[in-house]
Design an enzyme around this catalytic site. Structure first.
Site, PDB file in Angstrom:
ATOM      1  N   ASP B 190     -22.117  65.286  70.815  1.00 34.54           N
ATOM      2  CA  ASP B 190     -21.880  64.757  72.166  1.00 34.54           C
ATOM      3  C   ASP B 190     -22.946  63.716  72.483  1.00 34.54           C
ATOM      4  OD1 ASP B 190     -21.339  64.820  75.197  1.00 34.54           O
ATOM      5  OD2 ASP B 190     -19.931  66.317  74.463  1.00 34.54           O
ATOM      6  N   ASP B 199     -33.872  75.845  80.925  1.00 36.08           N
ATOM      7  CA  ASP B 199     -33.017  76.907  80.396  1.00 36.08           C
ATOM      8  C   ASP B 199     -32.934  76.902  78.873  1.00 36.08           C
ATOM      9  OD1 ASP B 199     -32.618  77.576  82.981  1.00 36.08           O
ATOM     10  OD2 ASP B 199     -30.518  76.944  83.089  1.00 36.08           O
ATOM     11  N   HIS B 222     -23.373  64.482  79.959  1.00 39.54           N
ATOM     12  CA  HIS B 222     -22.205  65.183  79.399  1.00 39.54           C
ATOM     13  C   HIS B 222     -22.606  66.198  78.329  1.00 39.54           C
ATOM     14  CE1 HIS B 222     -18.274  65.407  77.226  1.00 39.54           C
ATOM     15  NE2 HIS B 222     -17.771  65.214  78.443  1.00 39.54           N
ATOM     16  N   ASN B 320      -7.965  64.146  78.424  1.00 43.56           N
ATOM     17  CA  ASN B 320      -7.728  64.190  79.877  1.00 43.56           C
ATOM     18  C   ASN B 320      -6.792  63.091  80.350  1.00 43.56           C
ATOM     19  OD1 ASN B 320      -9.797  66.057  79.677  1.00 43.56           O
ATOM     20  ND2 ASN B 320     -11.372  64.637  80.414  1.00 43.56           N
ATOM     21  N   ALA B 336      -8.664  65.638  68.135  1.00 40.03           N
ATOM     22  CA  ALA B 336      -8.189  67.013  68.347  1.00 40.03           C
ATOM     23  C   ALA B 336      -6.775  67.199  67.798  1.00 40.03           C
ATOM     24  CB  ALA B 336      -8.217  67.361  69.838  1.00 40.03           C
ATOM     25  N   SER B 406     -13.266  68.588  78.101  1.00 41.56           N
ATOM     26  CA  SER B 406     -14.628  68.657  77.552  1.00 41.56           C
ATOM     27  C   SER B 406     -15.332  69.944  77.946  1.00 41.56           C
ATOM     28  CB  SER B 406     -15.472  67.502  78.104  1.00 41.56           C
ATOM     29  OG  SER B 406     -15.279  66.345  77.365  1.00 41.56           O
TER      30      SER B 406
END
Lengths: 80, 456
Positions: B190, B199, B222, B320, B336, B406
Site C-alpha cells: 500500500d 499503536d 491509506h 469502488n 483482484a 480497501s
C-alpha cells in the site's frame, strides 16, 4: 500514424509475461526484447514478467520474440 | 515443498474441539472409462506427478479403509471407473490438460461434500439455499417490486462501533477470537505505514519501499489505515480496538506513492518481495478499473499462481467503481479479478453491499468474499498527512473513519492470519477455502458478496 501527425506517440508501458518453459531464460528473453526495441525497466523472475516501455511501431517485433506468452499494457493502480 | 493437502479429518489434531469438527477439504473427482482405468492412471502419474496411488481392488473385498487411503495422493475405485485425488493447483491444471488431450479420462470435477440434513445446516448448504432464494427474490422484485417489510429491514444497521471495538471486528467475530496472528507474516502492499504511530510500538515490522525516492513512512494515510485493520494493536493507545492480527509480523511494502498511485510494476515488485520473505498473506487494497468483458492480466495471474504454489495467499480489493444507488454495478477491478487472487467486496453496517462495491460482472472476475468496508475506524498517520489527489481528503490525526473495498480487504487478511495461526499446516489454497467456507452467508446476491461476510 505518428509520423503523419508530426508528433511521436509516447511509448507504451507494458508487462510481458514469459512462457513457463522459458522461466530459466528470462534474462535472455529480456535481452532479446531490448534488441527488438523495448526499454526493459525491470525483470521479475518469480513472476515471469518483464516490465518496460515499447514504442508502438516496435510492438510487432516485441510480440515476435521467442518465449513471450503475452504482452499487456501496464495499468496504473490506485489506493481504492 | 510438501504440496499434498492434508484433507478431511487428518488436519490438525489438537486444534479442533469436539464442538467444532475439522473443515472438510474436498479433493478432485476423476472419472475414467472403466476399460481404461490402468492406462489413465499411468497417464496421470506421468503428466501430473500424482504419487502414492491406492487401488480399491487391493483392499480385502474391495472395502477401502479410508484411514489408510488418507496417506494416498489418489485412491482409485477400479470397478466404478472413478478416482479421488488430492491435487495442488499445478497438478489440477496438468490433469485438466490430460483430460482434454486423452479420451481415456472422461471428466474432472471437485469432489462433492455430502451432509446429512439436520436442524443445523452446514454453511455451504445454507449458502446454496440462500443463493436460490436470492434468485427467486430477485425475479419477484423485478416482476412485482420489493415488499414493504424488506424496505424497512434494509434501512436498519445491525452493527455499531462500541467503546470496546469497531463494528467490523464485532461483525466478523474477530473480537471473539483467541488467536493473534502470532508467527504469521502479513504483507500489506500500500502507501506504507506511519512507523511512529503509538499503536505499532514494539511490533515486529519489516519495511521496503518500491517507489523511487519515497520512504516506507506513509504520507498518504491509506496504508496506515489498512495495516491498522489487518494487524493493529489489541489495546490501542486510545479508543476502541480496530486491529485483528495483533501479533502478526508486519511486512510493509510501499507499492503506492504518497500520492496514492503507481504503475503495476511496483505491485509486482512488492508481491515478489512478499513471496521471497515467506509472507503467508498479502493484502492489496489497490487496483485499476476494469471494463465489462475485459479479462484479467496474465502479468498478475502468473505471479499469483506462483504465490499460491509457494503458500502465499493474495487478497485484493474488488474496487469502488460502482454506484448501486443508480443501479450501476461495475466489474471487479484489476488485479483482484485474477482467478488466483481472492477478491473482497465491501458491506456496510447492515451487511448490505456498499454503494461503491464492485460485483461479479465479468465471468472471470468474481467477488469471492466480503468484509466490513463502510464507516471503518482505524489508525491514521500523526500528524495528519498532506491531502492527496484525486479527492484531497483531509485526514484526522492518529485515527480516522473511512470507507472502501480497501477497508474490507484487510479485515479478510487479518482473519486469514488468525486462521493460519490456528491451522499452520494449511496450504494457501486450503486457507482460501477455509475462509470462504466459514463466511457468514448473507441474504444478498452472491454476485455482490461472494461467499458472504468473513468470519474469524
Amino acid at each position: 500514424m505518428s509520423s503523419k501527425s508530426g508528433q511521436a506517440e509516447p511509448p507504451l508501458n507494458v508487462l510481458i509475461t514469459v512462457e513457463d518453459q522459458f522461466c530459466d531464460q528470462i534474462e535472455t528473453v529480456a535481452r532479446n526484447l531490448k534488441s527488438a526495441g523495448m526499454t526493459v525497466a525491470e525483470v521479475f523472475p518469480l513472476s515471469r514478467v518483464i516490465a518496460g516501455e515499447v514504442a508502438t511501431e516496435n510492438l510487432g517485433k516485441v510480440r515476435a520474440v521467442e518465449g513471450i506468452a503475452s504482452v499487456e499494457e501496464e495499468t496504473t493502480f490506485r489506493a481504492v | 515443498m510438501a504440496r499434498g493437502r492434508s484433507r478431511r479429518s487428518e488436519g490438525n489434531p489438537g486444534q479442533e474441539t469436539a464442538a467444532s469438527p475439522p473443515p472438510l477439504i474436498p479433493g478432485t473427482l476423476i472419472t475414467f472409462r472403466p476399460d481404461a482405468v490402468e492406462a489413465a492412471v499411468a497417464r496421470l502419474q506421468d503428466a501430473a506427478g500424482v504419487r502414492n496411488v491406492a487401488f480399491a481392488a487391493d483392499f480385502a473385498g474391495g472395502a477401502v479403509d479410508l484411514a489408510q487411503t488418507r496417506q494416498a495422493g489418489m485412491t482409485v475405485f477400479n470397478s466404478l471407473g472413478v478416482a479421488v485425488a488430492d491435487l495442488d493447483t499445478d497438478q489440477e491444471s496438468a490433469v485438466a490438460a490430460v483430460v482434454t488431450q486423452d479420451g481415456a479420462i472422461a471428466t474432472v470435477e471437485p469432489e462433492p461434500v455430502f451432509f446429512a440434513f439436520a436442524g443445523n445446516l452446514p454453511a455451504d448448504v445454507v449458502a446454496y439455499l440462500q443463493g436460490y432464494r436470492d434468485a427467486v427474490n430477485h425475479l419477484c422484485d423485478g416482476l412485482v417490486g420489493p415488499l414493504r417489510s424488506d424496505l424497512g429491514a434494509a434501512a436498519a444497521d445491525m452493527f455499531q462501533d462500541t467503546n470496546e471495538a469497531t463494528w467490523g471486528l464485532i461483525a466478523s467475530r474477530a473480537l471473539e477470537s483467541r488467536s493473534s496472528g502470532r508467527g504469521v507474516r502479513v504483507a500489506v502492499l500500500d502507501t506504507g505505514l506511519d512507523l511512529d504511530h503509538p499503536d505499532f510500538r514494539g511490533r515486529q515490522i519489516v519495511g521496503q519501499s518500491f517507489i523511487p525516492g519515497q520512504q516506507v513512512q506513509d504520507d498518504n494515510g491509506h496504508g496506515t489505515h489498512c495495516i491498522g485493520t489487518a494487524c493493529g494493536a489489541r489495546s490501542p493507545a486510545k479508543g476502541p480496538r480496530y486491529g485483528i492480527a495483533h501479533e502478526a509480523e508486519i511486512y510493509v511494502g510501499k507499492v503506492l506513492s504518497d500520492q496514492g498511485s503507481s504503475l503495476g510494476r511496483s505491485t509486482l515488485a512488492g508481491i515478489e518481495w512478499a513471496i521471497t520473505n515467506g509472507c503467508h498473506i498479502v493484502s492489496m487494497s489497490l487496483g485499476g478499473r476494469v471494463e465489462p468483458g475485459q479479462s484479467f492480466l496474465n502479468a498478475f495471474e502468473t505471479p499469483a499462481r506462483e504465490a499460491m504454489r509457494r503458500n502465499t495467499l493474495i487478497i485484493a480489493a474488488a474496487g469502488n467503481d460502482s454506484d448501486r444507488s443508480q443501479n450501476i454495478i461495475r466489474p471487479v477491478g484489476s488485479p483482484a479479478n485474477c482467478p488466483s487472487i481472492m477478491a473482497v467486496a465491501a458491506v456496510d453496517r447492515g451487511l448490505r453491499p456498499a454503494n461503491f462495491s464492485n460485483g461479479s460482472v465479468n465471468a472471470d472476475g468474481r467477488v469471492d468474499i466480503s468484509g466490513p468496508g463502510v464507516a471503518v475506524y482505524s489508525s491514521a498517520p500523526d500528524p495528519a498527512p498532506t491531502p492527496q489527489p484525486p479527492f484531497f481528503r483531509q485526514w484526522a490525526a492518529q485515527y480516522d473513519t473511512i470507507a472502501g473495498t480497501s477497508m474490507a480487504t484487510p479485515h479478510v487478511a487479518g482473519i486469514a492470519a488468525l486462521l493460519r495461526q490456528e491451522n499452520p499446516s494449511l496450504t494457501a489454497a486450503e486457507l482460501w477455502r477455509l475462509l470462504t467456507s466459514r463466511a457468514r452467508p448473507l441474504s444478498q446476491p452472491v454476485r455482490d458478496v461472494g461467499a458472504g461476510l468473513v468470519q474469524a
